[in-house]
Enzyme design. Sequence first.
Site, PDB file in Angstrom:
ATOM      1  N   ASN A   1       0.845  -1.197   0.000  1.00 40.78           N
ATOM      2  CA  ASN A   1       0.000   0.000   0.000  1.00 40.78           C
ATOM      3  C   ASN A   1       0.882   1.249   0.000  1.00 40.78           C
ATOM      4  O   ASN A   1       1.988   1.222  -0.530  1.00 40.78           O
ATOM      5  CB  ASN A   1      -0.997  -0.027   1.164  1.00 40.78           C
ATOM      6  CG  ASN A   1      -2.325   0.639   0.808  1.00 40.78           C
ATOM      7  OD1 ASN A   1      -2.355   1.733   0.264  1.00 40.78           O
ATOM      8  ND2 ASN A   1      -3.417  -0.036   1.110  1.00 40.78           N
ATOM      9  N   ARG A   2       0.430   2.327   0.616  1.00 43.09           N
ATOM     10  CA  ARG A   2       1.063   3.625   0.406  1.00 43.09           C
ATOM     11  C   ARG A   2       1.701   4.190   1.668  1.00 43.09           C
ATOM     12  O   ARG A   2       1.191   3.997   2.774  1.00 43.09           O
ATOM     13  CB  ARG A   2       0.027   4.612  -0.133  1.00 43.09           C
ATOM     14  CG  ARG A   2      -0.457   4.230  -1.523  1.00 43.09           C
ATOM     15  CD  ARG A   2      -1.714   4.966  -1.940  1.00 43.09           C
ATOM     16  NE  ARG A   2      -2.052   4.621  -3.314  1.00 43.09           N
ATOM     17  CZ  ARG A   2      -2.806   3.563  -3.661  1.00 43.09           C
ATOM     18  NH1 ARG A   2      -3.296   2.759  -2.724  1.00 43.09           N
ATOM     19  NH2 ARG A   2      -3.048   3.308  -4.929  1.00 43.09           N
TER      20      ARG A   2
ATOM     21  N   HIS B   1       3.491   0.189  -2.682  1.00 44.87           N
ATOM     22  CA  HIS B   1       3.952  -1.201  -2.743  1.00 44.87           C
ATOM     23  C   HIS B   1       5.476  -1.326  -2.761  1.00 44.87           C
ATOM     24  O   HIS B   1       6.041  -2.172  -3.477  1.00 44.87           O
ATOM     25  CB  HIS B   1       3.348  -1.911  -3.952  1.00 44.87           C
ATOM     26  CG  HIS B   1       1.855  -2.086  -3.873  1.00 44.87           C
ATOM     27  ND1 HIS B   1       1.187  -2.232  -2.668  1.00 44.87           N
ATOM     28  CD2 HIS B   1       0.892  -2.135  -4.852  1.00 44.87           C
ATOM     29  CE1 HIS B   1      -0.116  -2.373  -2.906  1.00 44.87           C
ATOM     30  NE2 HIS B   1      -0.310  -2.312  -4.206  1.00 44.87           N
TER      31      HIS B   1
ATOM     32  N   HIS C   1      -1.504 -10.002  -3.546  1.00 44.60           N
ATOM     33  CA  HIS C   1      -2.184  -9.040  -4.421  1.00 44.60           C
ATOM     34  C   HIS C   1      -2.888  -9.753  -5.576  1.00 44.60           C
ATOM     35  O   HIS C   1      -2.812  -9.322  -6.723  1.00 44.60           O
ATOM     36  CB  HIS C   1      -1.180  -8.011  -4.947  1.00 44.60           C
ATOM     37  CG  HIS C   1      -1.774  -6.681  -5.273  1.00 44.60           C
ATOM     38  ND1 HIS C   1      -2.543  -6.468  -6.399  1.00 44.60           N
ATOM     39  CD2 HIS C   1      -1.722  -5.492  -4.621  1.00 44.60           C
ATOM     40  CE1 HIS C   1      -2.927  -5.200  -6.428  1.00 44.60           C
ATOM     41  NE2 HIS C   1      -2.447  -4.582  -5.366  1.00 44.60           N
TER      42      HIS C   1
ATOM     43  N   TYR D   1      -5.945 -10.865  -7.974  1.00 51.37           N
ATOM     44  CA  TYR D   1      -7.198 -10.300  -8.487  1.00 51.37           C
ATOM     45  C   TYR D   1      -8.171 -11.455  -8.697  1.00 51.37           C
ATOM     46  O   TYR D   1      -7.970 -12.288  -9.594  1.00 51.37           O
ATOM     47  CB  TYR D   1      -6.975  -9.584  -9.815  1.00 51.37           C
ATOM     48  CG  TYR D   1      -6.273  -8.247  -9.718  1.00 51.37           C
ATOM     49  CD1 TYR D   1      -6.958  -7.065  -9.995  1.00 51.37           C
ATOM     50  CD2 TYR D   1      -4.929  -8.154  -9.377  1.00 51.37           C
ATOM     51  CE1 TYR D   1      -6.326  -5.833  -9.940  1.00 51.37           C
ATOM     52  CE2 TYR D   1      -4.282  -6.925  -9.311  1.00 51.37           C
ATOM     53  CZ  TYR D   1      -4.990  -5.777  -9.596  1.00 51.37           C
ATOM     54  OH  TYR D   1      -4.357  -4.541  -9.544  1.00 51.37           O
TER      55      TYR D   1
ATOM     56  N   ASP E   1     -11.039   1.465  -3.230  1.00 50.71           N
ATOM     57  CA  ASP E   1      -9.618   1.183  -3.029  1.00 50.71           C
ATOM     58  C   ASP E   1      -9.341   1.618  -1.594  1.00 50.71           C
ATOM     59  O   ASP E   1      -8.735   2.660  -1.340  1.00 50.71           O
ATOM     60  CB  ASP E   1      -8.754   1.935  -4.027  1.00 50.71           C
ATOM     61  CG  ASP E   1      -7.332   1.372  -4.104  1.00 50.71           C
ATOM     62  OD1 ASP E   1      -7.013   0.491  -3.278  1.00 50.71           O
ATOM     63  OD2 ASP E   1      -6.555   1.814  -4.966  1.00 50.71           O
TER      64      ASP E   1
ATOM     65  N   GLN F   1      -7.336  -4.365   2.500  1.00 45.09           N
ATOM     66  CA  GLN F   1      -7.551  -3.427   1.407  1.00 45.09           C
ATOM     67  C   GLN F   1      -8.464  -4.085   0.384  1.00 45.09           C
ATOM     68  O   GLN F   1      -8.155  -5.143  -0.157  1.00 45.09           O
ATOM     69  CB  GLN F   1      -6.232  -3.041   0.745  1.00 45.09           C
ATOM     70  CG  GLN F   1      -6.352  -1.936  -0.300  1.00 45.09           C
ATOM     71  CD  GLN F   1      -6.369  -0.544   0.302  1.00 45.09           C
ATOM     72  OE1 GLN F   1      -6.163  -0.386   1.508  1.00 45.09           O
ATOM     73  NE2 GLN F   1      -6.594   0.464  -0.504  1.00 45.09           N
TER      74      GLN F   1
ATOM     75  N   GLU G   1      -6.635  -7.579   0.104  1.00 47.44           N
ATOM     76  CA  GLU G   1      -5.232  -7.599   0.505  1.00 47.44           C
ATOM     77  C   GLU G   1      -5.113  -7.497   2.033  1.00 47.44           C
ATOM     78  O   GLU G   1      -5.253  -6.405   2.590  1.00 47.44           O
ATOM     79  CB  GLU G   1      -4.491  -6.442  -0.145  1.00 47.44           C
ATOM     80  CG  GLU G   1      -4.634  -6.376  -1.658  1.00 47.44           C
ATOM     81  CD  GLU G   1      -4.314  -4.996  -2.197  1.00 47.44           C
ATOM     82  OE1 GLU G   1      -3.238  -4.451  -1.865  1.00 47.44           O
ATOM     83  OE2 GLU G   1      -5.142  -4.439  -2.954  1.00 47.44           O
TER      84      GLU G   1
END
Length: 337
Positions: A76-77, A102, A173, A175, A238, A275, A303
Amino acid sequence: MAIERFGSAEGEDVLQITLTGPDGGEMRVLTWGAVIRDLVVPTPMGPQSVLLGLNTIEDYIAHSPYFGAIVGRYANRIGKARFTLGDRTYRLNANEGINQLHGGVMGFGTRLWSIIEQRPSSVTLSLVSEDGDMGYPGRLVATCTYSLLASSTVRIELTATTDRPTPVNLTTHGYFNLDGSADILSHDLMIAGDYITPTHPDLIPTGEIRRVADTPYDFTTSRPIGAAEFMPEPALYDTNFVLRGPYGVLRQAATLASLRNGLKMELWTTEPGLQFYDGHLIRMPVPGLNGAQYRPHAGLCLEPQRFPDSPNKAHFPSSILEPGQVSNQVSELRFSS
């Protein structure tokens, strides 16, 4: 188990490991990014692929939005790509505007991992991140173990050790799309979280912890993901959800279900946050698995994680790993029909 060459990156071979589970499920794992390239689970209607994936290593390097990867050193950030630890401020590699996403431009999801243990239904990969890598302090040794268990369960265990205090936040991560449809908007989703950590427009948390009740973020009871389009405040997702239950204990975090084929996936994790990204930015210029064209909402991410920007938010659960400690994150994907 089977191991074959998938291509090359950084002048080295990229390997694909195929695992076979006791219930007939299959998982294909790449040494590049510790990526789960494909996951096939048995259902009464036959085998079902449940993850988005690509066909060549060149496609992954050029186009992948972290499809199936293990991301880190900090998933993440981190706001303004910096944090202070002790009396020192560390400046990180910024790869999303002024922020870091990431782990930076060469985060763990784009690196070559090494196979250190293999069995027919499990594999352990390892990665060494040296002191100063992407701006982080300390030499970090990370491992990822993928295991296919009975009852159509995938277990993912992530560990890390360090020789200096450093933030650590590894996550998966993948999908997910449980039925192969063009989008996941009709999938039902439940998230065991009564709060979110809202963000500024750049997706850095404000520091608030906000209730989801009476908002589009309320997934405390199962509902279609696409229902948000019809709410008073339409939402694209998100977002980090604050999970119920004690940090460090394996507990149910989410349930995803397809009404089309009856397949259900429970996500269990030891992590404090989850997440949820609904894949609204997916626009893949190359074909995916089985020739699929991946467009917005083709798959969603769930996540398990420590909270985004927690090195800069003292009231968030700590993500700092100390020398002599072991960071241990466990998640399970439990499939049923």
